[in-house]
Write an enzyme that holds these catalytic residues in place. Structure first.
Site, PDB file in Angstrom:
ATOM      1  N   HIS A 137       0.811  -1.356  -0.063  1.00 26.45           N
ATOM      2  CA  HIS A 137       0.036   0.078   0.071  1.00 26.45           C
ATOM      3  C   HIS A 137       0.809   1.200   0.077  1.00 26.45           C
ATOM      4  O   HIS A 137       0.415   2.377  -0.270  1.00 26.45           O
ATOM      5  CB  HIS A 137      -1.179  -0.061   1.257  1.00 26.45           C
ATOM      6  CG  HIS A 137      -0.371   0.010   2.434  1.00 26.45           C
ATOM      7  ND1 HIS A 137      -0.061  -0.878   3.143  1.00 26.45           N
ATOM      8  CD2 HIS A 137      -0.072   1.149   3.444  1.00 26.45           C
ATOM      9  CE1 HIS A 137       0.393  -0.607   4.234  1.00 26.45           C
ATOM     10  NE2 HIS A 137       0.338   0.640   4.163  1.00 26.45           N
ATOM     11  N   LYS A 181       0.384   5.529  -2.124  1.00 30.90           N
ATOM     12  CA  LYS A 181       0.266   6.883  -1.363  1.00 30.90           C
ATOM     13  C   LYS A 181       0.527   8.031  -2.582  1.00 30.90           C
ATOM     14  O   LYS A 181       1.408   7.729  -3.527  1.00 30.90           O
ATOM     15  CB  LYS A 181       1.433   6.862  -0.499  1.00 30.90           C
ATOM     16  CG  LYS A 181       1.428   6.174   0.605  1.00 30.90           C
ATOM     17  CD  LYS A 181       1.040   6.532   1.782  1.00 30.90           C
ATOM     18  CE  LYS A 181       1.172   5.494   2.973  1.00 30.90           C
ATOM     19  NZ  LYS A 181       0.156   5.993   4.122  1.00 30.90           N
ATOM     20  N   HIS A 234       7.868  -2.241   2.087  1.00 30.35           N
ATOM     21  CA  HIS A 234       7.693  -1.026   1.951  1.00 30.35           C
ATOM     22  C   HIS A 234       8.945  -0.086   1.855  1.00 30.35           C
ATOM     23  O   HIS A 234       9.167   0.673   0.882  1.00 30.35           O
ATOM     24  CB  HIS A 234       7.044  -0.429   3.351  1.00 30.35           C
ATOM     25  CG  HIS A 234       5.930  -1.452   3.672  1.00 30.35           C
ATOM     26  ND1 HIS A 234       4.914  -1.681   2.668  1.00 30.35           N
ATOM     27  CD2 HIS A 234       5.347  -1.848   4.829  1.00 30.35           C
ATOM     28  CE1 HIS A 234       4.022  -2.373   3.422  1.00 30.35           C
ATOM     29  NE2 HIS A 234       4.215  -2.473   4.522  1.00 30.35           N
ATOM     30  N   LYS A 294       9.234   0.578  15.811  1.00 28.47           N
ATOM     31  CA  LYS A 294       8.077   0.948  16.416  1.00 28.47           C
ATOM     32  C   LYS A 294       8.417   1.521  17.849  1.00 28.47           C
ATOM     33  O   LYS A 294       9.502   1.633  18.418  1.00 28.47           O
ATOM     34  CB  LYS A 294       7.544  -0.768  16.794  1.00 28.47           C
ATOM     35  CG  LYS A 294       7.031  -1.279  15.491  1.00 28.47           C
ATOM     36  CD  LYS A 294       6.109  -2.291  15.773  1.00 28.47           C
ATOM     37  CE  LYS A 294       5.747  -2.989  14.697  1.00 28.47           C
ATOM     38  NZ  LYS A 294       4.618  -2.097  13.648  1.00 28.47           N
TER      39      LYS A 294
END
Ligand code: NAD
Length: 504
Positions: free
Chosen positions: A198, A202, A260, A351
């Site tokens: 995904h 963008k 990604h 994270k």
């Protein structure tokens, strides 16, 4: 020559009339979209809200239909209610009026199905219209992909004019990705398989291509001669939460870098494709992956978040007290080709970091000779491509600090936040998923990963993971709410460079 003149005229007219930002929405062909896993988290949060927005914008033709197919015991009425609730939760109130919602929900059907068994398949086969574009979205775990492909084929609802969309993770390593490709290839041709990443949907990521290849300003400078280095950061503030089961087996390398960050790197580093067409673009991306050098252990930092004042440690969250999985990774990469020789690409993702930020920073070199006094200030241009927050780009240029006081140089941003520039609010920038799903219906694979690309990315990833496993390297602990372990900062410091701040 002729069309150049008219293109110029058109541009002049557009200029005189002012920007015309209301794009014309062209409806796609009628379609049946079957969402396997239609009751799941991804369907509720992204896929159906995205489709709803395309519907409101008039891009979904009246004949289009969406069929949820999942294990959950529901009928069509209950499924519509389930999705109605999802829209309420995930579409801002100002963007959904009752009439639109009701009319959208009427386009939904539901079939209770077992991917690995026989239940529901005859019903689905009856429901699906084989004379239209058919898309099957595999929004289920990858272990079910093979079973779904096989059953679609068996029930005669696969066939040349259908497409399948598959979610990440696409494999766990090269061997499993190959196997997955092989399984899908038994039932579908490569041009029917849409592997979603995904990040490619963008707006900004596509704008990276528009900026690079639609202007003469950047491309002549887009190489090792003028670019000092590139930084790609994807920082998240959240921890692994309830995804520990999956994440602890994957880690940041598999979960983020292999897909990604690799895609962002490819679009930044690739040669200009001859045309903006699926295989032309994907060929160039593949060449970048193949030119990636192995990463030296000294160019790699892995981290794992520790407990904070109010947050559990990674190990507690993963419920694995001995876990050596990385929740943070930073690395320095070399791309061995003429364009990039000597210009490193630094990647990092993690994270529980200080801020939520995804960006590509292209740092240009300083002018070869400065005519200004030493204390006038430094001046290097920087192009930032921001995926979030506030999708947009900004280009830092050097100007003179206004006012008296001599020649002092300062860097100012030429800000191109899309939402502002185009007079939209942030909500108007289409979500990655809605664009990608429409591309599937239109049959455009440009923004989807090809099988060989995914395999090449794993072929590069595997030995790096094997390397640290063999060496028995443990990740460095880092405090939550920081920019990761100290060693990651050193990765740039030792080269006389620094990461951009991760701001809260
Ligand atoms: P989920 O667990 O919330 O939903 C799974 C769905 O699959 C449910 O609708 C369930 O009924 C259906 N299902 C499970 N087993 C089935 C079977 N045997 N037959 C038929 N249906 C079955 O999962 P999710 O979070 O929606 O994720 C779906 C896929 O998308 C996964 O592969 C995941 O890795 C991927 N993904 C999810 C996200 C996300 O944000 N949720 C992001 C990226 C990728």
């Amino acid at each position: 020559m002729h069309h150049m003149v008219s293109a110029n005229r058109l541009a002049t007219r557009k200029f005189l009339e002012g920007p015309t930002m209301v794009s014309r929405i062209i409806p796609v062909d009628p379609f049946d979209l079957v969402i396997f896993g239609g009751t799941g988290d991804l369907a509720r949060r992204k896929i159906l809200p995205g489709l709803f927005r395309r519907f409101v914008d008039g891009q979904m033709p009246d004949e289009a239909r969406i069929i949820g197919a999942a294990r959950s015991e529901l009928d069509t009425k209950a499924f519509r209610r389930h999705i109605g609730d999802a829209l309420e939760e995930f579409v801002p109130a100002a963007r959904r009026d009752k009439k639109h919602v009701a009319s959208f929900l009427e386009r939904l059907d539901y079939v209770q199905i077992d991917a690995t068994g026989t239940d529901g398949w005859t019903a689905l086969a009856k429901l699906v219209r084989t004379d239209l574009v058919r898309a099957y979205y595999f929004s289920v775990g990858p272990s079910l992909f093979g079973a779904l492909a096989e059953r679609l084929h068996e029930h005669g609802i696969a066939g040349r004019n259908c497409r399948i969309v598959v979610e990440k993770p696409f494999g766990h390593d090269l061997a499993s990705a190959r196997e997955l490709n092989h399984t899908l290839a038994q039932y579908f041709d490569e041009d029917q398989i849409y592997r979603i990443d995904h990040y490619l949907g963008k707006e900004t990521v596509q704008n990276l291509m528009a900026v690079r290849f639609g202007n003469v300003l950047f491309e002549p400078l887009w190489n090792a001669q003028y670019i000092d280095h590139v930084q790609i950061t994807v920082a998240e503030t959240v921890g692994i939460g309830g995804r520990g089961d999956y994440y602890d087996k994957a880690g940041a390398m598999r979960d983020m870098v292999q897909n990604h960050l690799m895609q962002l790197l490819c679009l930044t580093a690739m040669e200009p494709p001859a045309r903006f067409e699926p295989d032309a673009v994907r060929d160039e991306k593949l060449k970048v992956i193949r030119a990636l050098q192995a990463v030296e252990p000294t160019d790699l930092v892995r981290g794992q978040y520790d407990a904070g004042a109010e947050s559990p440690s990674y190990r507690e969250e993963a419920e694995n007290p001995d876990s050596t999985t990385e929740s943070f990774i930073a690395m320095k990469l070399d791309i061995a080709n003429w364009r990039w020789n000597g210009t490193p690409f630094y990647l990092r993702t993690g994270k529980r970091m200080r801020g939520r930020l995804s960006e590509i920073v292209v740092r240009f070199k300083e002018p070869p000779h400065s005519i200004f006094d030493e204390d006038a200030g430094t001046n290097a241009n920087e192009l930032t491509i921001r995926l979030q927050p506030n999708e947009g780009m900004d280009l830092r240029v050097t100007i003179k600090e206004p006012g008296p006081g001599g020649m002092r140089l300062i860097e100012v941003p030429l800000d191109m936040t899309f939402a502002d520039a185009l007079g939209q609010d942030d909500d108007d920038v289409p979500d990655a998923y809605e664009r990608l799903i429409m591309d599937v219906i239109r049959g455009n694979q440009t923004l989807f990963m090809r099988g060989d690309e995914v395999e090449a990315a794993w072929a590069w990833t595997d030995p790096i993971i094997e390397g640290w496993t063999k060496r028995g390297d443990a990740p460095k602990l880092y405090e939550p709410g920081t920019a990761g372990p100290e060693e990651a900062l050193m990765l740039l410091h030792r080269d006389g460079r620094r990461w951009r701040d991760v701001k809260p």
